[in-house]
Enzyme design. Structure first.
Site, PDB file in Angstrom:
ATOM      1  N   ILE A  30      20.528  15.110  77.705  1.00  0.00           N
ATOM      2  CA  ILE A  30      20.749  16.363  78.278  1.00  0.00           C
ATOM      3  C   ILE A  30      19.404  17.308  78.207  1.00  0.00           C
ATOM      4  O   ILE A  30      18.906  18.055  79.143  1.00  0.00           O
ATOM      5  CB  ILE A  30      21.676  17.371  77.701  1.00  0.00           C
ATOM      6  CG1 ILE A  30      23.076  16.668  77.962  1.00  0.00           C
ATOM      7  CG2 ILE A  30      21.910  18.906  78.090  1.00  0.00           C
ATOM      8  CD1 ILE A  30      24.237  17.218  76.750  1.00  0.00           C
ATOM      9  N   TYR A 179      28.463  16.695  62.146  1.00  0.00           N
ATOM     10  CA  TYR A 179      27.794  17.212  63.241  1.00  0.00           C
ATOM     11  C   TYR A 179      28.133  18.585  63.794  1.00  0.00           C
ATOM     12  O   TYR A 179      27.604  19.285  64.037  1.00  0.00           O
ATOM     13  CB  TYR A 179      27.726  16.003  64.087  1.00  0.00           C
ATOM     14  CG  TYR A 179      27.312  16.333  65.811  1.00  0.00           C
ATOM     15  CD1 TYR A 179      26.008  16.122  65.727  1.00  0.00           C
ATOM     16  CD2 TYR A 179      28.326  16.971  66.791  1.00  0.00           C
ATOM     17  CE1 TYR A 179      25.607  16.691  67.063  1.00  0.00           C
ATOM     18  CE2 TYR A 179      27.719  17.201  68.055  1.00  0.00           C
ATOM     19  CZ  TYR A 179      26.374  17.004  68.265  1.00  0.00           C
ATOM     20  OH  TYR A 179      26.032  17.355  69.285  1.00  0.00           O
ATOM     21  N   LYS A 183      26.169  22.223  64.391  1.00  0.00           N
ATOM     22  CA  LYS A 183      26.100  22.983  65.508  1.00  0.00           C
ATOM     23  C   LYS A 183      26.782  24.132  65.423  1.00  0.00           C
ATOM     24  O   LYS A 183      26.424  25.053  66.261  1.00  0.00           O
ATOM     25  CB  LYS A 183      27.055  21.969  66.703  1.00  0.00           C
ATOM     26  CG  LYS A 183      26.383  20.774  66.998  1.00  0.00           C
ATOM     27  CD  LYS A 183      24.762  20.602  67.301  1.00  0.00           C
ATOM     28  CE  LYS A 183      24.457  21.211  68.807  1.00  0.00           C
ATOM     29  NZ  LYS A 183      23.228  21.013  69.036  1.00  0.00           N
TER      30      LYS A 183
END
Length: 314
Positions: A30, A179, A183
């Site tokens: 991305i 994870y 975030k």
């Protein structure tokens, strides 16, 4: 008219001639598409990447698609906290209009891994590294009128919880959970940063984004960066009804950088169920709406990085 009420055209972005943007992880995924799209505005784009060869391949790909693109590389290892001040200093810029905190690592399998500094690797890279990097970039950002810190969170983080006494998942480590927690910590940092910027009277904005659901099989090829095979493309067609490629997943971050109507403390993501489509404003709720939790994460992150929690943001 505000672009909140008029269409934001992802294919025809406003000019950003003379501006400079840093995209961490801008050499792949991305982040690459964020950098490519921003380069098309006439801005100078800095690719933050550990690997010079991959960064050079990304630069070549962007230049092949954007004639005259201004793209450079910053050697950046977010897992190495002691290197980040040197990296920020080596930019040697007189202005920085935005940093897109995009780089991240997702480990698929146990065991739990740690960085050289002794921190859980995903938490170290995704959150602590960006926390420290932005701290060292803060003087440059706050000296640039209306600059932006754009933090790329995750759709999965919004349904996760965070224990400030065990931010690094020492008690119940599962890779996907760790994870999501990293975030969530990143997103809470972005919101707390905006509160502190507002309190300091700064014109710098801190904005959250998330890319929704993005698959390589739906992502257009970029020679030298990544090629999509015919088999991948065909296998990905059914998923295209629900998800999107990484080119589209870059749109929320690009809008957060460029749209003059964006405000600090906002969250932008894909319009369709938060997983695909054009970028749209989303409500900040759940754990993200807890300023006390964000303040605790900020304090803990300062202690873990060895940084003074009271940055000069004026």
């Amino acid at each position: 008219m505000s672009s909140l009420h008029s269409p934001w055209d992802v294919r025809h972005l406003p000019s950003a001639e003379g501006k400079t943007f840093l995209v961490t992880g801008g050499n792949a995924g991305i982040g690459y598409f964020v950098a490519e799209q921003l380069a098309g505005t006439g801005a100078t784009v800095v690719l933050g990447s550990r690997d010079p060869a991959k960064a050079e391949a990304a630069r070549g790909s962007i230049r092949s698609r954007v004639p005259g693109a201004r793209v450079r590389h910053l050697r950046l290892d977010l897992a190495g906290l002691s290197s980040l001040k040197t990296a920020a200093d080596s930019l040697r810029l007189d202005r920085l209009d935005a940093v897109v905190c995009n780089a991240g690592v997702l480990l698929d399998h146990p065991p739990r891994r740690e960085s050289a500094d002794g921190h859980e690797l995903m938490f170290a890279t995704n959150h602590l590294g960006h926390f420290a990097l932005v701290r060292w970039l803060a003087p440059l950002l706050t000296a640039t009128p209306a600059s932006r810190v754009v933090t790329t969170g995750s759709f999965t983080a919004k349904s996760e919880s965070l224990d400030p006494d065990d931010l690094q998942s020492t008690c119940d480590y599962l890779p996907k959970r760790a994870y999501a927690r990293s975030k969530l910590a990143q997103m809470l940092f972005g919101l707390e940063l905006d509160r502190r910027l507002r309190a300091a009277g700064s014109t710098t904005l801190s904005v959250l984004t998330h890319p929704g659901g993005a698959l390589d099989s739906l992502t257009p090829s970029r020679p030298g960066v990544r090629l999509r095979t015919t088999g991948e493309r065909l296998r990905g067609l059914p998923a295209g009804l629900l998800l999107q490629g990484k080119e589209a997943a870059a749109w929320p971050a690009v809008r957060a950088v460029l749209d003059p109507s964006v405000r600090g403390g906002q969250l932008w993501g894909p319009r369709v169920f938060g997983i695909r489509g054009l970028p749209a404003l989303e409500p900040v709720r759940g754990h993200l709406a807890d300023p006390a939790l964000a303040a605790r994460v900020w304090a803990a992150s300062s202690a873990l990085t060895g940084l003074d929690p009271d940055w000069d943001l004026g």
